[in-house]
Design a protein around this motif. Structure first.
Motif, PDB file in Angstrom:
ATOM      1  N   LEU A 122      47.485  15.224  24.837  1.00 40.21           N
ATOM      2  CA  LEU A 122      47.541  16.383  25.107  1.00 40.21           C
ATOM      3  C   LEU A 122      48.586  17.166  25.664  1.00 40.21           C
ATOM      4  CD1 LEU A 122      43.681  17.009  26.118  1.00 40.21           C
ATOM      5  CD2 LEU A 122      44.695  17.545  23.787  1.00 40.21           C
ATOM      6  N   VAL A 123      49.149  16.534  26.727  1.00 38.50           N
ATOM      7  CA  VAL A 123      50.191  16.918  27.580  1.00 38.50           C
ATOM      8  C   VAL A 123      51.403  17.291  26.555  1.00 38.50           C
ATOM      9  CG1 VAL A 123      51.825  16.680  29.442  1.00 38.50           C
ATOM     10  CG2 VAL A 123      49.349  16.571  29.923  1.00 38.50           C
ATOM     11  N   ARG A 124      51.705  16.050  25.750  1.00 41.44           N
ATOM     12  CA  ARG A 124      52.802  15.951  25.100  1.00 41.44           C
ATOM     13  C   ARG A 124      52.647  17.139  23.778  1.00 41.44           C
ATOM     14  NH1 ARG A 124      51.978  10.380  25.608  1.00 41.44           N
ATOM     15  NH2 ARG A 124      51.025  10.258  23.914  1.00 41.44           N
ATOM     16  N   ILE A 125      51.247  17.221  23.166  1.00 41.49           N
ATOM     17  CA  ILE A 125      51.154  18.116  22.192  1.00 41.49           C
ATOM     18  C   ILE A 125      51.482  19.555  22.573  1.00 41.49           C
ATOM     19  CG2 ILE A 125      49.335  19.040  20.686  1.00 41.49           C
ATOM     20  CD1 ILE A 125      47.918  16.421  20.683  1.00 41.49           C
ATOM     21  N   VAL A 126      50.920  19.995  23.855  1.00 41.64           N
ATOM     22  CA  VAL A 126      51.152  21.396  24.212  1.00 41.64           C
ATOM     23  C   VAL A 126      52.699  21.726  24.867  1.00 41.64           C
ATOM     24  CG1 VAL A 126      48.728  21.659  24.656  1.00 41.64           C
ATOM     25  CG2 VAL A 126      50.003  20.974  26.614  1.00 41.64           C
ATOM     26  N   LYS A 127      53.195  20.605  25.125  1.00 41.00           N
ATOM     27  CA  LYS A 127      54.657  20.640  25.857  1.00 41.00           C
ATOM     28  C   LYS A 127      55.609  21.633  24.836  1.00 41.00           C
ATOM     29  CE  LYS A 127      58.505  17.919  28.172  1.00 41.00           C
ATOM     30  NZ  LYS A 127      58.670  16.734  28.259  1.00 41.00           N
ATOM     31  N   PRO A 128      56.111  22.588  25.110  1.00 42.05           N
ATOM     32  CA  PRO A 128      56.898  23.297  24.248  1.00 42.05           C
ATOM     33  C   PRO A 128      58.455  22.605  24.117  1.00 42.05           C
ATOM     34  CG  PRO A 128      56.979  24.277  26.305  1.00 42.05           C
ATOM     35  CD  PRO A 128      56.038  23.231  26.385  1.00 42.05           C
ATOM     36  N   SER A 129      58.437  21.330  23.888  1.00 42.48           N
ATOM     37  CA  SER A 129      59.930  20.656  23.682  1.00 42.48           C
ATOM     38  C   SER A 129      60.179  20.439  22.050  1.00 42.48           C
ATOM     39  CB  SER A 129      59.611  19.330  24.169  1.00 42.48           C
ATOM     40  OG  SER A 129      60.858  18.588  24.009  1.00 42.48           O
ATOM     41  N   TYR A 135      55.080  11.322  18.213  1.00 43.18           N
ATOM     42  CA  TYR A 135      54.429  10.095  18.062  1.00 43.18           C
ATOM     43  C   TYR A 135      53.285  10.303  16.890  1.00 43.18           C
ATOM     44  CZ  TYR A 135      56.677   8.915  22.192  1.00 43.18           C
ATOM     45  OH  TYR A 135      57.664   8.666  23.200  1.00 43.18           O
ATOM     46  N   LEU A 136      52.985   9.331  16.109  1.00 42.16           N
ATOM     47  CA  LEU A 136      51.958   9.448  15.009  1.00 42.16           C
ATOM     48  C   LEU A 136      50.458   9.605  15.484  1.00 42.16           C
ATOM     49  CD1 LEU A 136      51.099   9.428  11.893  1.00 42.16           C
ATOM     50  CD2 LEU A 136      50.785   6.889  12.364  1.00 42.16           C
ATOM     51  N   SER A 137      50.175   9.158  16.846  1.00 47.88           N
ATOM     52  CA  SER A 137      49.085   9.348  17.270  1.00 47.88           C
ATOM     53  C   SER A 137      48.977  10.702  17.752  1.00 47.88           C
ATOM     54  CB  SER A 137      48.742   8.338  18.551  1.00 47.88           C
ATOM     55  OG  SER A 137      49.807   8.557  19.456  1.00 47.88           O
ATOM     56  N   ASP A 138      49.911  11.542  18.182  1.00 47.19           N
ATOM     57  CA  ASP A 138      49.990  12.782  18.717  1.00 47.19           C
ATOM     58  C   ASP A 138      49.863  13.604  17.471  1.00 47.19           C
ATOM     59  OD1 ASP A 138      50.178  11.992  21.242  1.00 47.19           O
ATOM     60  OD2 ASP A 138      52.429  12.499  21.487  1.00 47.19           O
ATOM     61  N   ALA A 142      46.870  16.281  17.170  1.00 45.62           N
ATOM     62  CA  ALA A 142      46.976  17.478  17.196  1.00 45.62           C
ATOM     63  C   ALA A 142      46.400  18.118  15.625  1.00 45.62           C
ATOM     64  CB  ALA A 142      48.561  17.921  16.822  1.00 45.62           C
ATOM     65  N   ASP A 143      46.341  17.447  14.796  1.00 45.39           N
ATOM     66  CA  ASP A 143      45.551  17.755  13.538  1.00 45.39           C
ATOM     67  C   ASP A 143      44.025  17.789  13.880  1.00 45.39           C
ATOM     68  OD1 ASP A 143      47.306  18.185  11.305  1.00 45.39           O
ATOM     69  OD2 ASP A 143      47.875  16.107  11.218  1.00 45.39           O
ATOM     70  N   ILE A 144      43.523  17.050  14.644  1.00 45.94           N
ATOM     71  CA  ILE A 144      41.982  16.899  15.087  1.00 45.94           C
ATOM     72  C   ILE A 144      41.904  18.096  15.669  1.00 45.94           C
ATOM     73  CG2 ILE A 144      40.198  15.711  16.535  1.00 45.94           C
ATOM     74  CD1 ILE A 144      41.620  13.076  15.677  1.00 45.94           C
ATOM     75  N   LEU A 145      42.859  18.532  16.717  1.00 47.86           N
ATOM     76  CA  LEU A 145      42.552  19.726  17.328  1.00 47.86           C
ATOM     77  C   LEU A 145      42.446  21.136  16.484  1.00 47.86           C
ATOM     78  CD1 LEU A 145      44.859  19.424  20.271  1.00 47.86           C
ATOM     79  CD2 LEU A 145      42.526  19.113  20.241  1.00 47.86           C
ATOM     80  N   VAL A 187      50.000  26.387  16.089  1.00 50.55           N
ATOM     81  CA  VAL A 187      51.165  26.606  16.724  1.00 50.55           C
ATOM     82  C   VAL A 187      51.777  25.164  17.287  1.00 50.55           C
ATOM     83  CG1 VAL A 187      52.448  27.643  18.570  1.00 50.55           C
ATOM     84  CG2 VAL A 187      50.902  28.891  17.149  1.00 50.55           C
ATOM     85  N   PHE A 188      51.030  24.493  18.014  1.00 51.22           N
ATOM     86  CA  PHE A 188      51.209  23.233  18.444  1.00 51.22           C
ATOM     87  C   PHE A 188      51.750  22.334  17.202  1.00 51.22           C
ATOM     88  CE2 PHE A 188      48.005  24.013  21.918  1.00 51.22           C
ATOM     89  CZ  PHE A 188      48.797  24.626  22.709  1.00 51.22           C
ATOM     90  N   ARG A 189      51.030  22.236  16.284  1.00 53.11           N
ATOM     91  CA  ARG A 189      51.311  21.316  15.276  1.00 53.11           C
ATOM     92  C   ARG A 189      52.675  21.761  14.650  1.00 53.11           C
ATOM     93  NH1 ARG A 189      52.744  17.772  13.161  1.00 53.11           N
ATOM     94  NH2 ARG A 189      52.114  16.647  11.399  1.00 53.11           N
ATOM     95  N   LEU A 190      52.910  23.134  14.506  1.00 54.03           N
ATOM     96  CA  LEU A 190      54.045  23.783  14.020  1.00 54.03           C
ATOM     97  C   LEU A 190      55.249  23.246  14.606  1.00 54.03           C
ATOM     98  CD1 LEU A 190      55.491  25.598  12.006  1.00 54.03           C
ATOM     99  CD2 LEU A 190      54.942  27.700  13.473  1.00 54.03           C
ATOM    100  N   ARG A 191      55.018  23.226  15.997  1.00 54.46           N
ATOM    101  CA  ARG A 191      56.192  22.900  16.916  1.00 54.46           C
ATOM    102  C   ARG A 191      56.535  21.360  16.541  1.00 54.46           C
ATOM    103  NH1 ARG A 191      57.101  18.686  20.346  1.00 54.46           N
ATOM    104  NH2 ARG A 191      54.917  18.954  21.213  1.00 54.46           N
ATOM    105  N   GLN A 192      55.538  20.626  16.408  1.00 52.75           N
ATOM    106  CA  GLN A 192      55.769  19.147  16.043  1.00 52.75           C
ATOM    107  C   GLN A 192      56.710  19.079  14.853  1.00 52.75           C
ATOM    108  OE1 GLN A 192      51.800  17.293  16.081  1.00 52.75           O
ATOM    109  NE2 GLN A 192      51.868  16.625  18.081  1.00 52.75           N
TER     110      GLN A 192
END
Length: 428
Positions: A122-129, A135-138, A142-145, A187-192
């Motif tokens: 979750l931290v990696r998903i919401v981190k604006p980096s 990672y595939l697991s992330d 994120a898609d599940i979210l 937005v999180f998934r878009l950032r990825q």
């Protein structure tokens, strides 16, 4: 029936958790090694966190979900028997606090490994980096979210019940705040996707694919924004002028166009990229409409490292083997019986290439894939209703709850074939 929104949100979240555990269990029993695909770290041989030696990943998630379900069910029963709204609020708040404490408890108890993996993800998903590896697991998390997006808006109402929010405008109708919460997983998934695009070689097939994927998630935002606008115009009477009818018709037309584009494009992406279906005997496939074949395709975060310490490592996106593309035969990997108690190695069998599928399949019969495509299309279109706040689906008895259940099922089904596609690409 006593089933307030606070407990609807809890039970939906727990349903998604049980679904994820079922994904991992059935994939494992079908002979698919999930940990290498997701690059999840293996737990130490001697567990000190309340997990049993020899447990699979799914067993730990099942155990955690069962504990949290027991807390939620107990709180729901107690709420049904207390007589005053104040007491119900107190019991509900205590239920939420108990679940949060168990979920974030730092001590090595109660399935510590899977809890920490989830929190770090979750931290990696919401981190604006825009520089960290994806990672595939992330990506899957994120898609599940995104399938739980509407539940985030419902949490506004839960917060109001607890007294954490005392703004009448928000508590009576989340409005703009609700729209922001619904949009946040997209937005999180878009950032990825943007992150992966920037890391891909300029002009490459990977760059085109990641850019097109970013467009898919960005196309969800007009659906949410236009729906919120319609509600303000039509329901709240924002425009009390003669032009309000005209404005409503314009906004509605734009909303219909946005829903059609997002639903159809997302469905295409599921089939062509996430599941890698849509192959023809001559080697052409649907994904070539956006990303034509190149000599090599890799997931942005893959190839450089195969080890993982605290969480998932980098996982390659499923590649289509050139040899498989040039043949008209399908190598169907029969799991014998995906519901056996013990995992086993996967056998192979040959059969003609089926229409709109791919050269390598890990599940049989092949009608599973056709069923998944049909239900994915129907439920993607239906889910647009839940993203749209101006559609009063909740006027039906628990209409919003059941729509969320259907979306969780769609995501559960999507996850099976998403990971299966990765496993099929790794077959020699």
């Amino acid at each position: 029936m006593f089933f307030p929104i606070a407990f609807q949100v809890l039970f939906l979240a727990l349903l998604a958790t049980f679904g994820w555990a079922a994904n991992l269990q059935l994939l494992s029993q079908a002979g698919i090694e999930v940990r290498p695909i997701l690059q999840l770290s293996h737990p130490p041989a001697a567990h000190r966190d309340g997990e049993r030696v020899g447990d699979g990943l799914h067993q730990s998630i099942y155990r955690l979900a069962a504990i949290l379900s027991g807390i939620a069910f107990t709180g729901w029963i107690l709420c049904a028997f207390v007589s005053t709204p104040e007491a119900q609020t107190q019991v509900t708040l205590l239920t939420y606090l108990s679940i949060v404490i168990v979920a974030v408890l730092p001590q090595r108890v109660v399935c510590h490994t899977v809890r920490m993996q989830f929190i770090k993800s979750l931290v990696r998903i919401v981190k604006p980096s825009l520089s960290d590896p994806v990672y595939l697991s992330d990506v899957i998390m994120a898609d599940i979210l995104t399938s739980c997006a509407r539940m985030l808006a419902d949490m506004c109402l839960v917060a109001c019940q607890f007294g954490a929010l005392q703004v009448d405008a928000i508590c009576s109708d989340p409005g703009i705040i609700g729209a922001i919460l619904v949009a946040s997983p997209y937005v999180f998934r878009l950032r990825q996707c943007v992150n992966e695009y920037l890391r891909a070689p300029a002009g490459s097939s990977d760059a085109k694919r990641h850019f097109a994927n970013a467009v898919k998630y960005a196309s969800s935002l007009p659906v949410i924004c236009l729906s919120a606008t319609q509600k303000r115009v039509a329901v709240d009477g924002l425009l009390e002028t003669k032009s309000s009818d005209w404005a409503l018709r314009v906004v509605f037309g734009l909303w219909i166009a946005a829903v059609a584009f997002n639903s159809l494009y997302s469905f295409y992406w599921d089939i062509a990229f996430d599941w890698d279906l849509g192959h023809r005997p001559d080697g052409w496939k649907l994904s070539y409409l956006i990303a034509p074949a190149t000599a090599s395709k890799t997931h942005t975060a893959s190839s450089s490292s195969s080890s993982s310490v605290d969480g998932p490592g980098e996982s390659g996106i499923a590649l289509e083997l050139e040899q498989a593309e040039k043949t008209s035969e399908t190598h169907v990997l029969f799991p014998a019986d995906a519901f056996n108690e013990a995992p086993h190695s996967t056998g192979t069998s040959l059969c003609p290439l089926h229409w709109m599928l791919r050269p390598r399949l890990c599940f049989s019969p092949h009608t599973i894939y056709y069923f998944a495509m049909v239900t994915d299309f129907l439920l993607r279109v239906t889910w647009a209703m839940k993203l749209s706040s101006h559609i009063q689906i909740d006027v039906m008895a628990y209409g919003g709850f059941w729509l969320n259940v259907f979306e969780i099922y769609r995501r559960w089904q999507w996850t099976f074939l998403r990971i299966e596609k990765e496993a099929a690409s790794e077959q020699p």
